[in-house]
Design a protein around this motif. Structure first.
Motif, mmCIF file in Angstrom:
data_model
loop_
_atom_site.group_PDB
_atom_site.id
_atom_site.type_symbol
_atom_site.label_atom_id
_atom_site.label_comp_id
_atom_site.label_asym_id
_atom_site.label_seq_id
_atom_site.Cartn_x
_atom_site.Cartn_y
_atom_site.Cartn_z
ATOM 1 N N ILE A 91 0.835 -1.201 0.000
ATOM 2 C CA ILE A 91 0.000 0.000 0.000
ATOM 3 C C ILE A 91 0.870 1.251 0.000
ATOM 4 C CG2 ILE A 91 -1.593 1.361 1.428
ATOM 5 C CD1 ILE A 91 -2.918 -1.297 2.225
ATOM 6 N N ASN A 92 1.910 1.254 0.811
ATOM 7 C CA ASN A 92 2.805 2.421 0.846
ATOM 8 C C ASN A 92 3.455 2.668 -0.515
ATOM 9 O OD1 ASN A 92 2.339 2.850 3.612
ATOM 10 N ND2 ASN A 92 3.954 1.407 4.189
ATOM 11 N N LEU A 93 3.916 1.604 -1.160
ATOM 12 C CA LEU A 93 4.537 1.755 -2.480
ATOM 13 C C LEU A 93 3.529 2.244 -3.515
ATOM 14 C CD1 LEU A 93 6.772 -1.465 -2.667
ATOM 15 C CD2 LEU A 93 7.503 0.862 -2.158
ATOM 16 N N ALA A 94 2.288 1.767 -3.403
ATOM 17 C CA ALA A 94 1.271 2.156 -4.373
ATOM 18 C C ALA A 94 0.861 3.618 -4.205
ATOM 19 C CB ALA A 94 0.046 1.251 -4.227
ATOM 20 N N LEU A 95 0.764 4.084 -2.973
ATOM 21 C CA LEU A 95 0.209 5.410 -2.715
ATOM 22 C C LEU A 95 1.231 6.536 -2.791
ATOM 23 C CD1 LEU A 95 -2.319 4.703 0.177
ATOM 24 C CD2 LEU A 95 -2.684 4.688 -2.296
ATOM 25 N N HIS A 96 2.518 6.224 -2.574
ATOM 26 C CA HIS A 96 3.542 7.267 -2.553
ATOM 27 C C HIS A 96 4.538 7.000 -3.680
ATOM 28 C CE1 HIS A 96 1.807 8.472 1.241
ATOM 29 N NE2 HIS A 96 1.995 7.259 1.710
ATOM 30 N N SER A 97 4.363 7.690 -4.777
ATOM 31 C CA SER A 97 5.173 7.459 -5.972
ATOM 32 C C SER A 97 6.645 7.716 -5.684
ATOM 33 C CB SER A 97 4.694 8.385 -7.088
ATOM 34 O OG SER A 97 5.475 8.231 -8.237
ATOM 35 N N GLY A 98 7.490 6.808 -6.186
ATOM 36 C CA GLY A 98 8.930 6.980 -6.063
ATOM 37 C C GLY A 98 9.554 6.300 -4.867
ATOM 38 N N LEU A 99 8.750 5.825 -3.916
ATOM 39 C CA LEU A 99 9.312 5.134 -2.753
ATOM 40 C C LEU A 99 9.846 3.760 -3.146
ATOM 41 C CD1 LEU A 99 6.940 5.681 0.318
ATOM 42 C CD2 LEU A 99 9.094 6.836 -0.210
ATOM 43 N N THR A 100 10.903 3.331 -2.446
ATOM 44 C CA THR A 100 11.426 1.979 -2.589
ATOM 45 C C THR A 100 11.174 1.207 -1.297
ATOM 46 O OG1 THR A 100 13.609 2.542 -1.702
ATOM 47 C CG2 THR A 100 13.261 2.871 -4.078
ATOM 48 N N LEU A 101 11.405 -0.095 -1.334
ATOM 49 C CA LEU A 101 11.269 -0.881 -0.109
ATOM 50 C C LEU A 101 12.217 -0.390 0.973
ATOM 51 C CD1 LEU A 101 10.907 -4.548 -1.417
ATOM 52 C CD2 LEU A 101 9.163 -3.149 -0.332
#
Length: 300
Positions: free
Chosen positions: A282-292
């Protein structure tokens, strides 16, 4: 669909229909396809019309199943592949514009382990709405996200749908992601599958205690459902095992089996793993550009 079998997974409902269909009979009103994402298999079932709804017993819409066998086997990069697959499918279903807001709702009872995947997931979701309001320049790259655990009617006295509708009225999200536990037909899919759909969700349906639906019709904004099958009822389990050995599933179904719920013995670990996976996705989907790696740091 076989009345002796209960499942919340559209993929399994389609399998059941095909098992009971005559040779060469087409499943009208339903389209399906499968794609690979690294070691992860993603299947989509689209219910197109009323005929498809009747055949599979589910409302029309898209149902995406992400199968996590590679993750269960602890294959290299399986967690990253699974996060990527789930986040891609979430983005595809959400269709959000930049800076549109999302409310993430964890459904279920934290005190009952097989029902705790929703509340446990919220622990891994980055809530940013308040930060966007107080420090807009510092958090300009993040989407406004709020999160809530609804609890269950038996402990709160409030329907999950009522609570989430009230929160949504206050925070005015552009979309809602609702996470809940589901029931499966096959024990092989317990805690090894994530289903996403754009049809909303009925809290409690996984354990046969369906409540008020959460959907665009009841809330007023798109509701994307994310579910993990954590239980199978005993009648379904017996019928499925009977079928796999060539016995008649209808005669094998046990009386009162719908009152008995079966779950894996290591369900506590499975719920923790599933919650982290869904939260990161969910975090990756909602915040563009984030990595694990970014999510690791931000949640530490």
């Amino acid at each position: 669909m076989n009345n002796a079998v209960r499942t919340d997974l559209a993929l399994e409902a389609r399998e059941l229909w095909r098992e009971g269909a005559a040779a060469g009979e087409a499943l009208a009103g339903v389209e399906a396809h499968e794609i690979a994402r690294g070691a992860i298999t993603v299947s989509a079932v689209d219910i197109l019309d009323a005929e498809g709804e009747r055949a599979l017993g589910k409302p029309r819409g898209r149902y995406v199943t992400v199968e996590l066998d590679a993750l269960a086997r602890r294959e290299e990069n399986a967690f990253a592949d699974a996060c990527t697959a789930i986040s891609e499918q979430l983005n595809s279903l959400l269709k959000l514009e930049d800076n549109e807001s999302v409310l993430v709702a964890g459904l279920g009872n934290r005190g009952i382990t097989p029902d705790a995947v929703g509340p446990e997931t919220i622990d891994w979701v980055m809530a940013t709405r308040h930060l966007k309001q107080t420090l807009p320049e510092d958090f300009a790259a993040f989407r406004p996200v709020s999160a809530v655990c609804s609890g269950v009617l038996g402990t709160t006295g409030v329907e999950s749908g009522e609570l989430i509708a009230a929160v949504a009225e206050r925070v005015q999200p552009d979309a809602i992601i609702a996470i809940d536990a589901l029931a499966a037909r096959s024990i092989d899919r317990l805690c090894r599958t994530v289903q996403l759909s754009d049809t909303g969700i009925v809290p409690g349906s996984g354990v046969g205690n369906a409540r008020t639906a959460l959907s665009r019709e009841t809330i007023g904004v798109p509701v994307i459902a994310v579910g993990v099958p954590t239980v199978v009822d005993a009648g379904t389990l017996v019928a499925d095992l009977a079928r796999s050995t060539g016995l008649d599933a209808e005669s094998a179904a046990i009386r009162g089996g719908e009152k008995l719920i079966v779950t894996p013995r290591d369900i506590d670990k499975n719920i923790r793993d599933a919650a982290k996976l869904i939260g990161y996705s969910i975090n990756l989907a909602l915040h563009s550009g984030l990595t694990l790696a970014d999510v690791d740091v931000l949640l530490s």
